[in-house]
Scaffold this active site. Structure first.
Site, mmCIF file in Angstrom:
data_model
loop_
_atom_site.group_PDB
_atom_site.id
_atom_site.type_symbol
_atom_site.label_atom_id
_atom_site.label_comp_id
_atom_site.label_asym_id
_atom_site.label_seq_id
_atom_site.Cartn_x
_atom_site.Cartn_y
_atom_site.Cartn_z
ATOM 1 C CE LYS A 83 -4.336 0.944 2.476
ATOM 2 N NZ LYS A 83 -4.983 0.743 3.770
HETATM 3 O O1 G3P Z 1 -9.655 1.845 4.659
HETATM 4 C C1 G3P Z 1 -9.052 2.978 5.171
HETATM 5 C C2 G3P Z 1 -9.546 3.178 6.531
HETATM 6 O O2 G3P Z 1 -8.836 2.434 7.451
HETATM 7 C C3 G3P Z 1 -9.689 4.574 6.937
HETATM 8 O O3 G3P Z 1 -10.869 4.604 7.609
HETATM 9 O O4 G3P Z 1 -12.458 5.446 9.208
HETATM 10 O O5 G3P Z 1 -10.003 5.942 9.489
HETATM 11 O O6 G3P Z 1 -11.313 7.043 7.680
HETATM 12 P P1 G3P Z 1 -11.193 5.832 8.548
#
Ligand code: G3P
Length: 217
Positions: A83
């Protein structure tokens, strides 16, 4: 639509994996921090558990270092997707790592133009962050739909991986606009099974069944 689980918690992945719900896993530096585990160890454990791609994120910001980190992460297992962030250096690293035969997930995508560049750099997956766009009052789902149209217009094979999924509605909308994959926390995937009418209907069936005095077993 493929389901990736967005966590580095091995037990949570195992529970969903046993149900056949897991097509892959995504992690990021924040999720590794939350797990309290060593990145190389936990990524190996996850990659042995699931058959599909397991995303492991580089933390360097300069292309050569990202490539070096990506090569090390890719060696953990055959199903690692490296990634990289959607920066110019990240795109360079994506191109090199892809040409070396690795799966690459380009993350932190917030615009259709960024997604177009990732496809041109050969990304296996592009990760638009739905929830974080919603956080600033923009429509994350419009972005997924735009990327879908652009990729279909030109036949790009990069898979759209809807990320930063926070709600069951995000999951539903991602499927409606043709996202190839969604990655969601286990609690969101489990919440997709819930419906108030299912609970109400089941309670009524069980109450009537009680009145029959019968047993199936
Ligand atoms: O898939 C990416 C994720 O981990 C980010 O999610 O909720 O931290 O914006 P969030």
């Amino acid at each position: 639509m493929k389901f990736f689980v967005d966590t580095a918690e091995v037990d949570e992945i195992a529970e969903l994996n046993d149900l056949g719900m897991v097509d892959g896993v995504t992690t990021n530096p924040s999720l590794i921090m939350k797990s309290g585990r060593d990145i190389l160890e936990v990524t190996k454990e996850i990659a042995e558990m699931v058959d599909g791609p397991v995303s492991a994120e580089v933390v360097a910001t300069e292309a050569d270092q990202m490539i070096a980190e990506g090569r090390k992460l890719a060696k953990i297992a055959d199903n690692i997707a490296v990634k990289v962030p959607l920066t110019w250096d990240g795109l360079k690293a994506c191109n090199v790592l892809t040409n070396e035969g690795n799966m690459v997930n380009v993350t932190l995508c917030f615009s259709a133009n960024q997604a177009l560049l990732a496809a041109k750099a050969g990304a296996t997956f592009i990760s638009p962050f739905i929830g974080r766009l919603d956080d600033i009052n923009l429509d994350g789902m419009e972005l997924i739909a735009d990327i879908r149209q652009i990729y279909d217009n030109y036949g790009y094979e990069t898979q759209i991986l809807a990320a930063s999924i926070r709600t069951v509605n995000h999951a539903y909308q991602s499927a409606m606009v043709g996202s190839d994959v969604m990655t969601a926390p286990p609690k969101v995937i489990k919440a997709m099974a819930q419906h108030v009418l299912t609970d109400k209907g089941l309670a009524a069936f069980l109450a009537d069944w009680e009145k029959t005095g019968q047993n199936i077993l």
